[in-house]
Design a protein around this motif. Structure first.
Motif, PDB file in Angstrom:
ATOM      1  N   SER A  88      41.071  21.821 -44.911  1.00 17.71           N
ATOM      2  CA  SER A  88      40.620  21.806 -46.305  1.00 17.71           C
ATOM      3  C   SER A  88      39.537  20.779 -46.595  1.00 17.71           C
ATOM      4  O   SER A  88      38.848  20.875 -47.609  1.00 17.71           O
ATOM      5  CB  SER A  88      41.816  21.545 -47.229  1.00 17.71           C
ATOM      6  OG  SER A  88      42.758  22.593 -47.118  1.00 17.71           O
ATOM      7  N   ILE A  89      39.413  19.771 -45.733  1.00 16.72           N
ATOM      8  CA  ILE A  89      38.372  18.761 -45.861  1.00 16.72           C
ATOM      9  C   ILE A  89      37.775  18.501 -44.476  1.00 16.72           C
ATOM     10  O   ILE A  89      38.368  18.863 -43.457  1.00 16.72           O
ATOM     11  CB  ILE A  89      38.905  17.423 -46.435  1.00 16.72           C
ATOM     12  CG1 ILE A  89      40.051  16.867 -45.559  1.00 16.72           C
ATOM     13  CG2 ILE A  89      39.344  17.592 -47.884  1.00 16.72           C
ATOM     14  CD1 ILE A  89      40.541  15.481 -45.973  1.00 16.72           C
ATOM     15  N   CYS A  90      36.609  17.859 -44.450  1.00 15.88           N
ATOM     16  CA  CYS A  90      36.025  17.377 -43.197  1.00 15.88           C
ATOM     17  C   CYS A  90      36.294  15.882 -43.089  1.00 15.88           C
ATOM     18  O   CYS A  90      36.122  15.144 -44.068  1.00 15.88           O
ATOM     19  CB  CYS A  90      34.514  17.624 -43.163  1.00 15.88           C
ATOM     20  SG  CYS A  90      34.028  19.361 -43.227  1.00 15.88           S
ATOM     21  N   THR A  91      36.703  15.437 -41.904  1.00 17.46           N
ATOM     22  CA  THR A  91      36.961  14.018 -41.656  1.00 17.46           C
ATOM     23  C   THR A  91      36.198  13.617 -40.399  1.00 17.46           C
ATOM     24  O   THR A  91      36.577  13.981 -39.295  1.00 17.46           O
ATOM     25  CB  THR A  91      38.471  13.763 -41.478  1.00 17.46           C
ATOM     26  OG1 THR A  91      39.003  14.662 -40.485  1.00 17.46           O
ATOM     27  CG2 THR A  91      39.218  13.970 -42.789  1.00 17.46           C
ATOM     28  N   SER A  92      35.123  12.873 -40.593  1.00 17.99           N
ATOM     29  CA  SER A  92      34.203  12.557 -39.491  1.00 17.99           C
ATOM     30  C   SER A  92      34.296  11.073 -39.160  1.00 17.99           C
ATOM     31  O   SER A  92      33.969  10.219 -39.988  1.00 17.99           O
ATOM     32  CB  SER A  92      32.777  12.952 -39.876  1.00 17.99           C
ATOM     33  OG  SER A  92      32.734  14.346 -40.157  1.00 17.99           O
ATOM     34  N   LEU A  93      34.735  10.796 -37.921  1.00 16.42           N
ATOM     35  CA  LEU A  93      35.157   9.453 -37.523  1.00 16.42           C
ATOM     36  C   LEU A  93      34.178   8.835 -36.521  1.00 16.42           C
ATOM     37  O   LEU A  93      33.852   9.444 -35.505  1.00 16.42           O
ATOM     38  CB  LEU A  93      36.546   9.578 -36.893  1.00 16.42           C
ATOM     39  CG  LEU A  93      37.400   8.345 -36.673  1.00 16.42           C
ATOM     40  CD1 LEU A  93      37.795   7.708 -38.005  1.00 16.42           C
ATOM     41  CD2 LEU A  93      38.656   8.734 -35.889  1.00 16.42           C
ATOM     42  N   ASN A  94      33.699   7.635 -36.835  1.00 23.31           N
ATOM     43  CA  ASN A  94      32.935   6.788 -35.912  1.00 23.31           C
ATOM     44  C   ASN A  94      31.635   7.415 -35.418  1.00 23.31           C
ATOM     45  O   ASN A  94      30.598   7.256 -36.056  1.00 23.31           O
ATOM     46  CB  ASN A  94      33.837   6.351 -34.744  1.00 23.31           C
ATOM     47  CG  ASN A  94      35.047   5.561 -35.208  1.00 23.31           C
ATOM     48  OD1 ASN A  94      34.981   4.865 -36.211  1.00 23.31           O
ATOM     49  ND2 ASN A  94      36.150   5.677 -34.510  1.00 23.31           N
ATOM     50  N   ASP A  95      31.651   8.134 -34.291  1.00 28.36           N
ATOM     51  CA  ASP A  95      30.429   8.739 -33.771  1.00 28.36           C
ATOM     52  C   ASP A  95      30.284  10.201 -34.188  1.00 28.36           C
ATOM     53  O   ASP A  95      29.365  10.890 -33.743  1.00 28.36           O
ATOM     54  CB  ASP A  95      30.386   8.637 -32.241  1.00 28.36           C
ATOM     55  CG  ASP A  95      31.475   9.470 -31.568  1.00 28.36           C
ATOM     56  OD1 ASP A  95      32.555   9.632 -32.178  1.00 28.36           O
ATOM     57  OD2 ASP A  95      31.246   9.943 -30.438  1.00 28.36           O
ATOM     58  N   VAL A  96      31.190  10.692 -35.043  1.00 31.42           N
ATOM     59  CA  VAL A  96      31.088  12.065 -35.538  1.00 31.42           C
ATOM     60  C   VAL A  96      30.134  12.083 -36.723  1.00 31.42           C
ATOM     61  O   VAL A  96      30.324  11.361 -37.700  1.00 31.42           O
ATOM     62  CB  VAL A  96      32.462  12.634 -35.923  1.00 31.42           C
ATOM     63  CG1 VAL A  96      32.316  14.036 -36.519  1.00 31.42           C
ATOM     64  CG2 VAL A  96      33.381  12.670 -34.706  1.00 31.42           C
ATOM     65  N   VAL A  97      29.089  12.884 -36.609  1.00 34.18           N
ATOM     66  CA  VAL A  97      28.059  12.970 -37.642  1.00 34.18           C
ATOM     67  C   VAL A  97      28.585  13.720 -38.860  1.00 34.18           C
ATOM     68  O   VAL A  97      28.409  13.296 -40.007  1.00 34.18           O
ATOM     69  CB  VAL A  97      26.804  13.663 -37.079  1.00 34.18           C
ATOM     70  CG1 VAL A  97      25.766  13.882 -38.167  1.00 34.18           C
ATOM     71  CG2 VAL A  97      26.225  12.862 -35.927  1.00 34.18           C
TER      72      VAL A  97
END
Length: 247
Positions: free
Chosen positions: A63-72
């Motif tokens: 349901s959401i995008c969760t972009s962590l550290n090196d994730v653009v």
């Protein structure tokens, strides 16, 4: 028209509210799947639909995008606990009464993070705020990307060019595309336009690689940090209105 703008404004305010609650729940030991479930429930409670869920090909699974550290961007929530020093982008887009609101923010997990990660968090926010500050009728679409890239380069950061901002409101992704780097889209802005600005700023190279397994997660090519902030914006007669206001 005015009715559509009011619908987009209402959805934008709801998206910002859901995003804020999800950001506040982002702490050490919490998983991004926990955050996904929270956001899903908040959508349901408000009578809204999370736009990312089942969007695209293959269908986005959360349901959401969760972009962590090196994730653009386009990170998929999972069951790995957040740890001290992580930087996390949460991207919320909700559909409410048929209209879309789209926004994202960064959060630093724990007490502090590395200088590289903190730098991209700060620079990406500055890129968003500085670009919003120039918006008014007659400004060319290309000026947004020129300003963002020029500022990022002064800070020794790069700007992702594989992903863009976009028109939004009646559909999830509409024309025009909003490039965050130098471009030749010399389209004058006019009142009534609704679109996102969402600069993705990298500590290293600009290029991203799409995960070959999930076909969504985009990571920096060199493994260095990336950060992004996003608002939905309305061009007005004398400037712009932020339709996804954060507290």
């Amino acid at each position: 028209d005015d009715k559509e703008i009011e619908g987009i404004r209402s959805s934008g305010h709801l998206a910002a509210k859901i995003l804020d609650a999800t950001i506040r729940a982002s702490k050490e030991g919490v998983t991004t799947e926990d955050l996904n479930k929270l956001a899903q429930q908040l959508h349901e409670d408000a009578g809204a639909i999370p736009a990312p869920l089942n969007y695209g090909h293959p269908p986005f699974p959360k349901s959401i995008c969760t972009s962590l550290n090196d994730v653009v961007c386009h990170g998929i929530p999972d069951n790995i606990p957040l740890v001290n020093g992580d930087i996390l982008n949460i991207d919320v887009t909700c559909i409410h009464h048929g209209y879309y609101g789209d926004c994202s923010r960064m959060v630093v997990i724990g007490d502090e993070t590395s200088s590289e990660r903190q730098k991209v968090v700060d620079i990406s926010l500055q890129c968003l705020l500085r670009s919003i500050a120039i918006l008014k009728p007659g400004v060319l679409l290309s000026e947004i990307g020129s300003l963002i890239e020029a500022y990022a380069h002064t800070q020794k950061c790069s700007v992702v060019h594989q992903f863009v901002g976009h028109g939004v409101g009646v559909s999830f992704h509409e024309a025009p595309q909003i490039h965050h780097n130098v471009n030749d889209l010399h389209i004058p802005l006019i009142p009534g336009m609704t679109f996102t600005i969402e600069p993705m700023i990298n500590a290293g190279v600009a290029e991203a690689i799409i995960d070959s397994n999930d076909h969504w997660t985009a990571r920096t090519e060199d493994g260095k940090a990336s950060a992004q902030w996003e608002h939905t914006l309305l061009l007005t007669d004398d400037g712009c209105e932020i339709l996804t206001p954060w507290p």
